[in-house]
Motif scaffolding. Sequence first.
Motif, PDB file in Angstrom:
ATOM      1  N   GLY A   1      14.440  61.077 124.403  1.00  0.00           N
ATOM      2  CA  GLY A   1      15.510  59.993 124.137  1.00  0.00           C
ATOM      3  C   GLY A   1      16.112  59.220 122.710  1.00  0.00           C
ATOM      4  N   GLN A   2      15.514  60.698 122.316  1.00  0.00           N
ATOM      5  CA  GLN A   2      15.553  60.367 120.204  1.00  0.00           C
ATOM      6  C   GLN A   2      17.696  60.188 120.089  1.00  0.00           C
ATOM      7  OE1 GLN A   2      13.659  62.672 121.157  1.00  0.00           O
ATOM      8  NE2 GLN A   2      13.639  64.888 120.483  1.00  0.00           N
ATOM      9  N   LEU A   3      17.766  61.271 121.217  1.00  0.00           N
ATOM     10  CA  LEU A   3      20.137  60.573 120.754  1.00  0.00           C
ATOM     11  C   LEU A   3      20.453  59.553 121.159  1.00  0.00           C
ATOM     12  CD1 LEU A   3      19.961  64.550 122.643  1.00  0.00           C
ATOM     13  CD2 LEU A   3      19.381  64.083 120.175  1.00  0.00           C
ATOM     14  N   GLY A   4      19.222  58.663 121.388  1.00  0.00           N
ATOM     15  CA  GLY A   4      19.959  57.320 121.918  1.00  0.00           C
ATOM     16  C   GLY A   4      20.959  56.860 123.044  1.00  0.00           C
ATOM     17  N   GLN A   5      20.605  57.696 124.026  1.00  0.00           N
ATOM     18  CA  GLN A   5      21.323  57.663 125.036  1.00  0.00           C
ATOM     19  C   GLN A   5      21.368  56.776 126.674  1.00  0.00           C
ATOM     20  OE1 GLN A   5      24.053  60.508 125.459  1.00  0.00           O
ATOM     21  NE2 GLN A   5      23.969  59.723 122.983  1.00  0.00           N
ATOM     22  N   GLY A   6      19.996  55.803 126.007  1.00  0.00           N
ATOM     23  CA  GLY A   6      19.200  55.314 127.323  1.00  0.00           C
ATOM     24  C   GLY A   6      18.532  56.136 128.138  1.00  0.00           C
ATOM     25  N   HIS A   7      18.301  57.389 127.808  1.00  0.00           N
ATOM     26  CA  HIS A   7      17.603  57.797 128.743  1.00  0.00           C
ATOM     27  C   HIS A   7      16.719  58.348 127.892  1.00  0.00           C
ATOM     28  CE1 HIS A   7      19.750  61.865 129.236  1.00  0.00           C
ATOM     29  NE2 HIS A   7      20.597  60.074 128.602  1.00  0.00           N
ATOM     30  N   PHE A   8      15.368  59.375 128.873  1.00  0.00           N
ATOM     31  CA  PHE A   8      14.436  61.170 128.548  1.00  0.00           C
ATOM     32  C   PHE A   8      15.517  62.160 128.411  1.00  0.00           C
ATOM     33  CE2 PHE A   8      11.698  57.386 127.675  1.00  0.00           C
ATOM     34  CZ  PHE A   8      12.098  56.598 127.122  1.00  0.00           C
ATOM     35  N   VAL A  49      15.685  55.196 116.962  1.00  0.00           N
ATOM     36  CA  VAL A  49      15.584  55.788 118.432  1.00  0.00           C
ATOM     37  C   VAL A  49      14.591  56.713 118.220  1.00  0.00           C
ATOM     38  CG1 VAL A  49      17.309  56.888 117.894  1.00  0.00           C
ATOM     39  CG2 VAL A  49      17.234  56.034 119.864  1.00  0.00           C
ATOM     40  N   GLY A  50      13.881  57.185 119.545  1.00  0.00           N
ATOM     41  CA  GLY A  50      12.514  57.874 120.036  1.00  0.00           C
ATOM     42  C   GLY A  50      11.452  57.936 120.060  1.00  0.00           C
ATOM     43  N   HIS A  51      11.454  58.496 119.569  1.00  0.00           N
ATOM     44  CA  HIS A  51       9.507  59.115 119.592  1.00  0.00           C
ATOM     45  C   HIS A  51       8.090  58.164 118.493  1.00  0.00           C
ATOM     46  CE1 HIS A  51       4.945  60.828 119.273  1.00  0.00           C
ATOM     47  NE2 HIS A  51       5.829  61.259 119.792  1.00  0.00           N
ATOM     48  N   ASN A  52       7.964  57.423 119.286  1.00  0.00           N
ATOM     49  CA  ASN A  52       7.224  55.927 119.058  1.00  0.00           C
ATOM     50  C   ASN A  52       5.657  55.830 119.178  1.00  0.00           C
ATOM     51  OD1 ASN A  52       6.938  53.549 117.688  1.00  0.00           O
ATOM     52  ND2 ASN A  52       7.497  52.854 119.602  1.00  0.00           N
ATOM     53  N   GLU A  53       4.861  57.674 119.270  1.00  0.00           N
ATOM     54  CA  GLU A  53       4.001  57.751 120.417  1.00  0.00           C
ATOM     55  C   GLU A  53       2.513  56.666 118.280  1.00  0.00           C
ATOM     56  OE1 GLU A  53       0.206  60.537 121.140  1.00  0.00           O
ATOM     57  OE2 GLU A  53       2.598  60.643 121.005  1.00  0.00           O
ATOM     58  N   TYR A  54       2.913  56.858 117.265  1.00  0.00           N
ATOM     59  CA  TYR A  54       2.764  56.887 116.165  1.00  0.00           C
ATOM     60  C   TYR A  54       3.286  55.340 115.461  1.00  0.00           C
ATOM     61  CZ  TYR A  54       0.875  61.139 117.379  1.00  0.00           C
ATOM     62  OH  TYR A  54       0.517  62.149 117.862  1.00  0.00           O
ATOM     63  N   GLY A  55       4.015  55.067 115.911  1.00  0.00           N
ATOM     64  CA  GLY A  55       4.488  53.665 115.133  1.00  0.00           C
ATOM     65  C   GLY A  55       6.473  53.577 114.213  1.00  0.00           C
ATOM     66  N   GLU A  56       6.597  54.847 114.510  1.00  0.00           N
ATOM     67  CA  GLU A  56       7.233  55.515 113.760  1.00  0.00           C
ATOM     68  C   GLU A  56       8.682  54.566 114.182  1.00  0.00           C
ATOM     69  OE1 GLU A  56       5.972  57.102 116.043  1.00  0.00           O
ATOM     70  OE2 GLU A  56       6.198  58.917 115.938  1.00  0.00           O
ATOM     71  N   SER A  61       4.393  48.347 120.717  1.00  0.00           N
ATOM     72  CA  SER A  61       4.113  48.803 122.088  1.00  0.00           C
ATOM     73  C   SER A  61       3.208  50.325 121.656  1.00  0.00           C
ATOM     74  CB  SER A  61       5.660  48.403 122.943  1.00  0.00           C
ATOM     75  OG  SER A  61       6.019  49.713 121.779  1.00  0.00           O
ATOM     76  N   LEU A  62       3.918  50.558 121.151  1.00  0.00           N
ATOM     77  CA  LEU A  62       3.402  53.253 120.691  1.00  0.00           C
ATOM     78  C   LEU A  62       4.450  53.219 121.931  1.00  0.00           C
ATOM     79  CD1 LEU A  62       0.454  52.892 119.362  1.00  0.00           C
ATOM     80  CD2 LEU A  62       2.384  52.410 118.587  1.00  0.00           C
ATOM     81  N   ASN A  63       5.757  52.089 122.535  1.00  0.00           N
ATOM     82  CA  ASN A  63       6.813  52.940 123.665  1.00  0.00           C
ATOM     83  C   ASN A  63       7.350  53.857 122.753  1.00  0.00           C
ATOM     84  OD1 ASN A  63       4.835  52.387 125.928  1.00  0.00           O
ATOM     85  ND2 ASN A  63       5.654  50.204 125.634  1.00  0.00           N
ATOM     86  N   VAL A 115      -7.372  53.185 111.306  1.00  0.00           N
ATOM     87  CA  VAL A 115      -6.173  53.064 111.244  1.00  0.00           C
ATOM     88  C   VAL A 115      -5.543  54.578 111.820  1.00  0.00           C
ATOM     89  CG1 VAL A 115      -3.971  51.688 110.776  1.00  0.00           C
ATOM     90  CG2 VAL A 115      -6.064  50.783 110.714  1.00  0.00           C
ATOM     91  N   GLY A 116      -5.398  54.784 112.951  1.00  0.00           N
ATOM     92  CA  GLY A 116      -4.615  55.891 113.098  1.00  0.00           C
ATOM     93  C   GLY A 116      -2.725  55.762 112.905  1.00  0.00           C
ATOM     94  N   GLU A 117      -2.227  54.975 113.436  1.00  0.00           N
ATOM     95  CA  GLU A 117      -0.529  54.456 113.170  1.00  0.00           C
ATOM     96  C   GLU A 117      -0.693  52.996 112.646  1.00  0.00           C
ATOM     97  OE1 GLU A 117      -2.828  53.349 116.959  1.00  0.00           O
ATOM     98  OE2 GLU A 117      -1.989  55.458 116.436  1.00  0.00           O
ATOM     99  N   VAL A 118       0.343  52.685 111.803  1.00  0.00           N
ATOM    100  CA  VAL A 118       1.076  51.595 111.780  1.00  0.00           C
ATOM    101  C   VAL A 118       2.392  50.811 111.822  1.00  0.00           C
ATOM    102  CG1 VAL A 118       1.604  50.399 109.618  1.00  0.00           C
ATOM    103  CG2 VAL A 118       0.132  51.979 108.818  1.00  0.00           C
ATOM    104  N   ALA A 119       2.069  50.376 113.458  1.00  0.00           N
ATOM    105  CA  ALA A 119       3.384  50.212 113.475  1.00  0.00           C
ATOM    106  C   ALA A 119       4.101  48.903 112.844  1.00  0.00           C
ATOM    107  CB  ALA A 119       3.004  50.499 114.929  1.00  0.00           C
ATOM    108  N   LYS A 120       4.197  48.508 112.004  1.00  0.00           N
ATOM    109  CA  LYS A 120       4.794  47.051 111.286  1.00  0.00           C
ATOM    110  C   LYS A 120       4.479  47.749 109.936  1.00  0.00           C
ATOM    111  CE  LYS A 120       6.524  45.033 114.842  1.00  0.00           C
ATOM    112  NZ  LYS A 120       7.750  44.523 114.494  1.00  0.00           N
ATOM    113  N   PRO A 121       5.964  47.460 108.968  1.00  0.00           N
ATOM    114  CA  PRO A 121       5.709  48.272 107.668  1.00  0.00           C
ATOM    115  C   PRO A 121       5.183  47.160 107.180  1.00  0.00           C
ATOM    116  CG  PRO A 121       8.574  46.924 109.130  1.00  0.00           C
ATOM    117  CD  PRO A 121       6.624  46.630 109.913  1.00  0.00           C
ATOM    118  N   ASN A 122       4.360  48.420 106.570  1.00  0.00           N
ATOM    119  CA  ASN A 122       3.588  48.090 105.285  1.00  0.00           C
ATOM    120  C   ASN A 122       4.135  48.136 104.066  1.00  0.00           C
ATOM    121  OD1 ASN A 122       0.854  47.449 104.393  1.00  0.00           O
ATOM    122  ND2 ASN A 122       0.703  49.977 104.116  1.00  0.00           N
TER     123      ASN A 122
END
Length: 148
Positions: A1-8, A49-56, A61-63, A115-122
Amino acid sequence: GQLGQGHFEKVERITSIPFFVKNGIKIKEIECGAYYVVMIDYDGKVWVVGHNEYGECCDESLNNVNEPSELEEFRGKVEIVRCGHYHVYIKCTGNKHYLWGINWDNQCLVCDEDVGEVAKPNEIKLKGKAIRGIFLGFDTTYIIVSDD
């Protein structure tokens, strides 16, 4: 999804990002992490856009995010963006500093082993120190400070 094309799906040719074309958005700055991208447009909007497993992508939602998503809280305020492997740094006007993403090795300066991931700005504040620069590596965050 990191290309922002709307699909994977795999993309094997140079292509524009449909969301930006459709909405007349022009990007002036891009920073890339391992599998995610942070972009700033000419209106000062920040897009992820892209990978969000760690809140990037700054989404609790980490989706994974396959179409650009605006980080509205940073609109018109961003001075610097840096991407590490799976973590993000933004410096805003008013000398405000933020980190989020993976925190397994305290990359986001949240020194709590649970705290393994921080999904909101710290927001980063260091007592008695002025932050002069923050630089992100694979699983590290380097901070240059001075006494102020």
